[in-house]
Write a protein that holds these residues in place. Structure first.
Motif, mmCIF file in Angstrom:
data_model
loop_
_atom_site.group_PDB
_atom_site.id
_atom_site.type_symbol
_atom_site.label_atom_id
_atom_site.label_comp_id
_atom_site.label_asym_id
_atom_site.label_seq_id
_atom_site.Cartn_x
_atom_site.Cartn_y
_atom_site.Cartn_z
ATOM 1 N N UNK A 32 43.036 58.162 22.616
ATOM 2 C CA UNK A 32 41.619 58.036 22.981
ATOM 3 C C UNK A 32 40.966 56.842 22.284
ATOM 4 N N UNK A 33 41.575 56.375 21.179
ATOM 5 C CA UNK A 33 40.999 55.231 20.458
ATOM 6 C C UNK A 33 41.004 53.971 21.323
ATOM 7 N N UNK A 34 42.058 53.763 22.117
ATOM 8 C CA UNK A 34 42.158 52.544 22.923
ATOM 9 C C UNK A 34 41.962 52.796 24.410
ATOM 10 N N UNK A 35 41.812 54.065 24.811
ATOM 11 C CA UNK A 35 41.811 54.398 26.237
ATOM 12 C C UNK A 35 40.641 53.779 26.993
ATOM 13 N N UNK A 36 39.491 53.601 26.345
ATOM 14 C CA UNK A 36 38.323 53.074 27.043
ATOM 15 C C UNK A 36 38.292 51.547 27.111
ATOM 16 N N UNK A 37 39.233 50.880 26.448
ATOM 17 C CA UNK A 37 39.208 49.414 26.433
ATOM 18 C C UNK A 37 39.270 48.817 27.834
ATOM 19 N N UNK A 159 47.318 51.231 30.066
ATOM 20 C CA UNK A 159 47.880 51.392 31.410
ATOM 21 C C UNK A 159 47.421 52.708 32.040
ATOM 22 N N UNK A 160 47.431 53.786 31.255
ATOM 23 C CA UNK A 160 47.016 55.088 31.778
ATOM 24 C C UNK A 160 45.545 55.065 32.167
ATOM 25 N N UNK A 161 44.706 54.496 31.298
ATOM 26 C CA UNK A 161 43.274 54.430 31.602
ATOM 27 C C UNK A 161 43.021 53.512 32.791
ATOM 28 N N UNK A 162 43.799 52.422 32.911
ATOM 29 C CA UNK A 162 43.662 51.539 34.064
ATOM 30 C C UNK A 162 43.949 52.276 35.362
ATOM 31 N N UNK A 163 44.980 53.126 35.341
ATOM 32 C CA UNK A 163 45.342 53.917 36.522
ATOM 33 C C UNK A 163 44.251 54.930 36.849
ATOM 34 N N UNK A 164 43.708 55.580 35.816
ATOM 35 C CA UNK A 164 42.642 56.564 36.026
ATOM 36 C C UNK A 164 41.407 55.896 36.618
ATOM 37 N N UNK A 165 41.067 54.708 36.103
ATOM 38 C CA UNK A 165 39.897 53.983 36.612
ATOM 39 C C UNK A 165 40.080 53.601 38.076
ATOM 40 N N UNK A 174 38.006 60.592 29.403
ATOM 41 C CA UNK A 174 37.607 61.515 28.337
ATOM 42 C C UNK A 174 37.874 62.958 28.722
ATOM 43 N N UNK A 175 37.530 63.331 29.959
ATOM 44 C CA UNK A 175 37.676 64.729 30.365
ATOM 45 C C UNK A 175 39.136 65.173 30.351
ATOM 46 N N UNK A 176 40.043 64.298 30.703
ATOM 47 C CA UNK A 176 41.455 64.683 30.790
ATOM 48 C C UNK A 176 42.096 64.916 29.424
#
Length: 474
Positions: A32-37, A159-165, A174-176
């Motif tokens: 979660x520290x880097x997920x929002x970047x 990469x995971x956050x990019x896919x979610x976006x 955040x919710x996941x």
């Protein structure tokens, strides 16, 4: 009833369930520290904020960690392992929920700060607990497992956050993670044991204030330097005030009978050498993490998701190698790992300083993966070897100092990299007849990135020299 398991009753400790509790919670916290970047661009549009404002999503997180981690050495001696573990998970869950439902940037920032409190409590506690529950001849393997989590979580984050976006909205990042944090809390409630001996030293509030002003001000000053410039009055003031506070803080710790952070750890030469190697390596990691996404998206012209996928193999390889490196450390000691690690980093950074707009994504994957292999050979061995030289009573102080200086050095490395890149980019544009040409944005940024990697080359060369003096600390 005792709040901790005595050193004489080690048989009552079940180390692996305790370690698994930390690894699960640590993975989610660091993810979660880097997920929002990767969502910063989307956040600027949806929350109507500028680029300098949205950067506080990262700056606020680092600032909170920089303030809290030095105090963790004191908290570990006042509160039991279970109490701190549960508190860290509750803060992380609350922060993720607040961030996920945030209707405005201010609420989102508040949620990120609450999340950072959870991570700031968890990481030093994890290292300190591992040192207590595992014997010295198995610590390399254990620290390798921790390294696997600490490096693979930030690697899969972008990469995971990019896919979610791409598929959902930024809130889902955040919710996941909330269900995973809840599972970590429940697992920890079942298996976590109290392993530290609570000494409850006298609390010196002046030391806490000086530490907050010193470490927090240093992180803040360097974090805003890249955006505001080094000549800005706020940047200069923050750095000068923080350095003055740290000098006073250091003298005060040396005079107190029960210091908040025992600086006698620096009397142990392998700890001092280890922490210098870790700081140099972490500055390389953080500066690379800011330079390569910019280069990939602007210099080469690929999407945010593609950039995350390009950087994923290196981070995953770093995490996967951590366990192997840990076992090699237990078998052969630190020297035959750290020196080759810095050599590999030096070679890869030299090649990264020569990238162009024509460099292929495949070449970037190769160079970044090679760099991360070098990082894995240095980080865990240098850190573990340094901590191994400390007596048990100084474990909380040693882990707090290493993690604090990692946060500070991360902000310093990022600020210096952005400053060098921007200055080099400006110099490049001065010699261009038509700065408005479409291709100039990519070529000028690439020129800046090339120069900025010289910072990493200097750090790797310094680390290589230090590595020649490292000896096994048993």
């Amino acid at each position: 009833m005792s709040t901790a398991i005595s050193e004489h009753d080690q048989s009552a400790i079940k180390p692996y369930p305790i370690l698994i509790s930390f690894l699960i919670a640590g993975f989610i916290g660091l993810f979660s520290e880097t997920a929002l970047n990767m969502a910063l661009g989307r956040l600027m549009i949806e929350l109507d904020v500028t680029s300098s404002t949205v950067q506080w999503i990262t700056t606020g997180y680092l600032l909170t960690m920089g303030i809290l981690i030095p105090v963790s050495a004191l908290l570990i001696q006042w509160f039991s392992t279970r109490q701190l573990f549960v508190a860290s998970l509750l803060f992380s869950i609350a922060g993720a929920i607040v961030s996920g439902v945030a209707p405005s940037f201010g609420v989102l920032l508040l949620g990120r700060v609450i999340q950072a409190v959870g991570t700031g409590l968890l990481i030093p506690l994890m290292f300190n607990t591992a040192l207590i529950i595992f014997p010295i001849y198995r610590r390399g393997t254990v620290m390798g497992l921790i390294g696997l989590v600490m490096m693979s979580a930030p690697a899969v984050g972008p990469a995971t956050s990019g896919l979610i976006i791409e598929m959902l909205s930024w809130n889902w990042i955040l919710w996941l993670i909330v269900p995973f944090l809840v599972f970590s809390l429940i697992y920890g409630l079942v298996f976590m044991q109290n392993v530290s001996v609570l000494t409850k030293p006298k609390i010196d509030f002046l030391s806490i204030f000086l530490s907050t002003l010193g470490f927090g001000g240093l992180v803040y000053g360097f974090s805003i330097a890249g955006d505001k410039g080094w000549g800005n009055i706020f940047v200069i003031s923050a750095i000068l005030i923080s350095l003055s506070s740290l000098v006073i803080f250091s003298f005060r710790q040396l005079k107190l009978d029960s210091p908040m952070l025992d600086l006698r750890v620096f009397k142990y030469p392998m700890f001092t050498l280890g922490i210098l190697c870790v700081v140099a390596t972490f500055m390389i990691i953080l500066s690379t993490m800011i330079l390569l996404p910019l280069y990939l998206q602007i210099g080469i012209g690929i999407s945010a998701l593609a950039a995350g996928l390009v950087l994923m193999p290196g981070g995953a390889l770093n995490g996967a190698l951590s366990l192997f490196v840990g076992r090699a450390f237990d078998a052969y000691g630190p020297k035959w790992l750290i020196t080759p690690g810095f050599i590999m980093m030096l070679v890869m950074l030299w090649n990264l300083s020569n990238v162009t707009t024509e460099t292929s994504s495949l070449m970037v994957i190769f160079l970044h993966s090679g760099l991360m292999i070098g990082v894995s050979l240095v980080m865990m061995p240098a850190q573990t070897n340094g901590l191994n030289q400390l007596p048990r009573s100084l474990y909380p102080d040693g882990t707090a100092l290493i993690n604090t200086l990692m946060q500070v050095s991360g902000s310093v490395g990022t600020a210096l990299a952005i400053t060098i890149m921007s200055a080099s980019q400006a110099t490049y544009l001065e010699n261009i007849t038509d700065p408005s040409a479409p291709s100039i944005a990519s070529t000028s940024l690439t020129a800046g990135v090339q120069t900025a990697f010289i910072l990493g080359i200097g750090l790797a060369a310094s680390g290589l020299v230090l590595s020649f003096f490292i000896k096994p600390a048993r």
